[in-house]
Design a protein around this motif. Structure first.
Motif, PDB file in Angstrom:
ATOM      1  N   UNK A  18      43.348  30.626  36.611  1.00 53.33           N
ATOM      2  CA  UNK A  18      43.335  31.666  37.096  1.00 53.33           C
ATOM      3  C   UNK A  18      44.172  32.430  38.671  1.00 53.33           C
ATOM      4  N   UNK A  19      44.190  32.244  39.157  1.00 50.45           N
ATOM      5  CA  UNK A  19      44.571  32.680  40.159  1.00 50.45           C
ATOM      6  C   UNK A  19      43.914  32.836  41.332  1.00 50.45           C
ATOM      7  N   UNK A  20      42.681  32.650  40.954  1.00 49.21           N
ATOM      8  CA  UNK A  20      41.839  33.838  42.349  1.00 49.21           C
ATOM      9  C   UNK A  20      41.475  32.602  43.394  1.00 49.21           C
ATOM     10  N   UNK A  21      41.563  33.148  44.705  1.00 50.48           N
ATOM     11  CA  UNK A  21      40.990  32.146  45.953  1.00 50.48           C
ATOM     12  C   UNK A  21      39.312  32.945  46.062  1.00 50.48           C
ATOM     13  N   UNK A  22      38.581  31.841  45.772  1.00 47.68           N
ATOM     14  CA  UNK A  22      37.515  31.614  45.808  1.00 47.68           C
ATOM     15  C   UNK A  22      36.603  31.722  47.824  1.00 47.68           C
TER      16      UNK A  22
ATOM     17  N   UNK B 141      39.181  36.681  44.955  1.00 48.60           N
ATOM     18  CA  UNK B 141      40.781  37.316  44.873  1.00 48.60           C
ATOM     19  C   UNK B 141      41.843  37.155  44.446  1.00 48.60           C
ATOM     20  N   UNK B 142      41.942  37.830  43.337  1.00 50.52           N
ATOM     21  CA  UNK B 142      43.060  37.107  42.456  1.00 50.52           C
ATOM     22  C   UNK B 142      44.769  37.651  42.993  1.00 50.52           C
TER      23      UNK B 142
ATOM     24  N   UNK C 237      46.363  34.195  31.873  1.00 55.27           N
ATOM     25  CA  UNK C 237      46.178  35.429  31.434  1.00 55.27           C
ATOM     26  C   UNK C 237      47.163  35.779  31.510  1.00 55.27           C
ATOM     27  N   UNK C 238      48.302  35.471  31.427  1.00 54.13           N
ATOM     28  CA  UNK C 238      49.717  35.743  30.519  1.00 54.13           C
ATOM     29  C   UNK C 238      50.174  36.282  29.485  1.00 54.13           C
TER      30      UNK C 238
END
Length: 217
Positions: free
Chosen positions: A149-153, A168-169, A176-177
């Motif tokens: 979903x485009x998140x770094x962790x 962090x998105x 989510x588009x």
């Protein structure tokens, strides 16, 4: 044979007697005595992840479990030992504003499933902001789920049974588009057609995305 990537639930289902091995390995596993917590946590966590939560090397815990079964452990693949983000350098985005702060420890302690709450919170976090989770253990399975979903962790351990995970998105993931508008069905006699029209007609809201578009009358 027990392998690092196996879920704790699978291990305990196949070999219930190994519960005592977990309990003797570390005080961190005492929560497994609670049937509700055992059901929730063991379904989410692999043996390797459970070992890291308890401060043990994954290969050490696997060796103990297999020794109790009377079998020799195999060397774990490198990938099974590289999932944890604990003790990794803090990322540069750690000072980004918090979009949502969620403490799921009470849910986990009651034996509940926090996944739906976490996914709902993630939807509220826009690009350039962080989702901060307070959890009982390092949520390694979420790294891949939220990564899509485009998140770094990144994750840090604040105390026994207290981990803070930061997501962090960086972008908006595929899930989510915004959905595409679907054509409005128009019934003509006994036949239903789906038609697109750009000519000047009455405006109706798209029932899929809520945006106003022009449809044939």
């Amino acid at each position: 044979m027990v392998r690092p990537e196996m879920k704790v639930a699978e291990v305990l289902k196949r070999w219930p007697g190994l519960l005592e091995v977990f309990l003797e390995a570390s005080p961190a596993f005492q929560k497994l005595k609670n049937p509700l917590l055992r059901r929730t946590m063991s379904n989410l966590v692999t043996v390797a992840q459970a070992a890291r939560v308890a401060g043990l090397a994954p290969e050490e815990l696997v060796a103990r479990l297999n020794q109790a079964l009377g079998v020799a452990s195999e060397a774990p693949p490198p990938s099974s030992l590289e999932e944890s983000l604990l003790l990794t350098p803090p990322p540069p985005w750690l000072d980004a504003p918090v979009g949502f702060h969620l403490d799921v420890r009470p849910i986990l302690e009651r034996g509940g499933e926090p996944f739906a709450h976490i996914m709902a919170a993630a939807k509220e976090v826009g690009p350039g902001k962080r989702l901060v989770l307070e959890v009982l253990f390092e949520p390694v399975p979420l790294y891949r789920v939220l990564g899509k979903q485009g998140f770094a962790a990144w994750c840090e351990k604040l105390g026994e049974n207290h981990f803070r995970a930061h997501f962090y998105r960086e972008s908006v993931g595929e899930s989510q588009q915004a959905p595409r508008c679907a054509p409005s069905p128009r019934r003509i006699g006994k036949t239903t057609r789906r038609r697109w029209s750009l000519r000047r007609t009455s405006s109706l809201p798209c029932r899929w995305c809520g945006f106003w578009r022009r449809w044939p009358p």
